[in-house]
Design an enzyme around this catalytic site. Structure first.
Site, PDB file in Angstrom:
ATOM      1  CG  ASP A  76       7.528   9.084 -36.610  1.00 44.43           C
ATOM      2  OD1 ASP A  76       7.978   9.605 -35.863  1.00 44.43           O
ATOM      3  OD2 ASP A  76       6.727   9.487 -37.225  1.00 44.43           O
ATOM      4  CD1 TRP A 101       2.591   4.370 -27.375  1.00 45.47           C
ATOM      5  CD2 TRP A 101       3.800   5.040 -25.694  1.00 45.47           C
ATOM      6  NE1 TRP A 101       2.433   3.255 -26.380  1.00 45.47           N
ATOM      7  CE2 TRP A 101       3.191   3.608 -25.319  1.00 45.47           C
ATOM      8  CE3 TRP A 101       4.918   5.652 -24.831  1.00 45.47           C
ATOM      9  CZ2 TRP A 101       3.778   2.973 -24.300  1.00 45.47           C
ATOM     10  CZ3 TRP A 101       5.075   4.992 -23.677  1.00 45.47           C
ATOM     11  CH2 TRP A 101       4.502   3.732 -23.358  1.00 45.47           C
ATOM     12  CG  ASN A 154      15.824  13.271 -35.001  1.00 44.42           C
ATOM     13  OD1 ASN A 154      15.972  12.006 -34.975  1.00 44.42           O
ATOM     14  ND2 ASN A 154      14.764  14.024 -35.511  1.00 44.42           N
ATOM     15  CD1 TRP A 155      22.023  16.873 -35.342  1.00 42.29           C
ATOM     16  CD2 TRP A 155      22.473  16.957 -33.183  1.00 42.29           C
ATOM     17  NE1 TRP A 155      22.878  15.714 -35.051  1.00 42.29           N
ATOM     18  CE2 TRP A 155      23.457  15.998 -33.702  1.00 42.29           C
ATOM     19  CE3 TRP A 155      22.557  17.236 -31.809  1.00 42.29           C
ATOM     20  CZ2 TRP A 155      24.143  15.188 -32.899  1.00 42.29           C
ATOM     21  CZ3 TRP A 155      23.514  16.529 -31.058  1.00 42.29           C
ATOM     22  CH2 TRP A 155      24.315  15.696 -31.554  1.00 42.29           C
TER      23      TRP A 155
END
Length: 241
Positions: A19, A24, A67-68
Site C-alpha cells: 500500500d 508516494w 480496485n475496479w
C-alpha cells in the site's frame, strides 16, 4: 547464481499488502501511476531478499476485487503495468529460480493478460527457489465464495459427502490450495487493516503494520521484520507448558 532457501527461525511464508503507491507519487507531484511503476520495481528487490531472510513463499497483493472502483484511467494503467511487468521480468524470474503463481478471479481480466499469466506460470513451473504468488483481481471473500461454489458442486455431483466436510476441506478449494498459510502479513503505508486479503489463510498469521510507503520499503526493512518475527511466541490458542 541462485541462492538456496535456508532454514531459520523466521517466517516461511510472508504475505504483503503493498500500500501507498498513490500517496508516494502525489507527494512528489506526479500521477498515481508513477507510484505504481515505482512499486513494481520494488517487488524485484523484495523477491531477491527472500532467500537471505529464509522466506520460501512470498505472496503480494497487486490488485483487489475492490480496485475496479478506481478511475478508468488508473485501472487501465494498472492492467498495462501488469502486462509490462510480465514481459520485462519473465526471464529474470526464471533465471533467479523463482516460481510464479497467480491467485484471484481471472474471468474479469482481459484475455491477453490472462494468457500472459498462464505463460509465466508455465515458464517458471520447474523453478525450485522462492515461490512468488501474485494476487490479481483477488478478494478474500470472493475467493471463499468461489471455493464454496466448487465444494457445493462436488456435493451435488456426489463426489463429496457433506458429513465429511470439516475445517480441512475448504482449503482444498481455495486459490491457495498449493501454498502453506502465511506466517507473517506485512502492510505498508501506515494503514492498519487487512483489506479482504487472505482471510481464511491468515487466521493465525502474525501482522506488521509499518508506516513506510511501498515504493520506499527496502530489503533492509523486510529483513528487520522477518528477524523480529523469530522472537514471537506462536501458541495457536494453547498455553505454554
Amino acid at each position: 547464481m541462485v541462492k538456496p532457501i535456508r532454514d531459520c527461525a523466521g517466517p516461511r511464508h510472508v504475505a504483503i499488502i503493498m500500500d501507498g503507491n498513490g500517496r508516494w507519487a502525489q507527494r512528489r507531484g506526479r500521477p498515481r501511476l508513477f507510484g505504481h511503476q515505482a512499486g513494481a520495481r520494488r517487488v524485484r528487490e523484495i523477491v531477491e531478499a527472500c532467500p537471505d531472510a529464509g522466506v520460501s513463499y512470498l505472496t503480494i497483493f497487486a490488485f483487489s476485487t475492490e480496485n475496479w472502483k478506481r478511475t478508468q484511467s488508473e485501472v487501465a494503467g494498472l492492467m498495462s503495468l501488469f502486462r509490462r511487468y510480465i514481459v520485462q521480468e519473465a526471464r529474470a524470474l526464471r533465471e533467479r529460480n523463482v516460481r510464479v503463481r497467480f491467485i484471484g478471479d481471472r474471468d474479469r481480466l482481459d484475455k491477453k493478460l490472462s494468457t500472459m499469466m498462464d505463460e509465466l506460470e508455465a515458464l517458471t513451473a520447474h523453478c525450485t527457489g522462492v515461490n512468488l504468488t501474485i494476487a490479481l483481481n483477488y478478494g478474500g471473500r470472493d475467493e471463499v465464495a468461489r471455493a464454496t461454489r466448487r465444494l457445493a458442486e462436488d456435493v451435488a455431483a456426489g463426489r463429496l459427502d457433506p458429513a465429511d466436510i470439516g475445517e480441512e476441506t475448504l482449503p482444498r478449494y481455495l486459490d491457495t490450495c498449493l501454498l502453506p498459510d502465511p506466517d507473517l502479513v506485512i502492510r505498508t503505508s501506515g494503514e492498519a487493516r487487512i483489506s479482504n486479503f487472505l482471510l481464511w489463510q491468515s487466521a493465525y498469521a502474525e501482522y506488521e503494520f509499518v508506516d513506510t510507503l511501498w515504493p520506499d520499503f527496502t530489503a533492509a526493512e523486510f529483513a528487520r521484520l522477518t528477524e523480529r518475527f523469530g522472537g514471537r511466541e506462536r501458541r495457536y490458542g494453547a498455553v505454554p507448558a
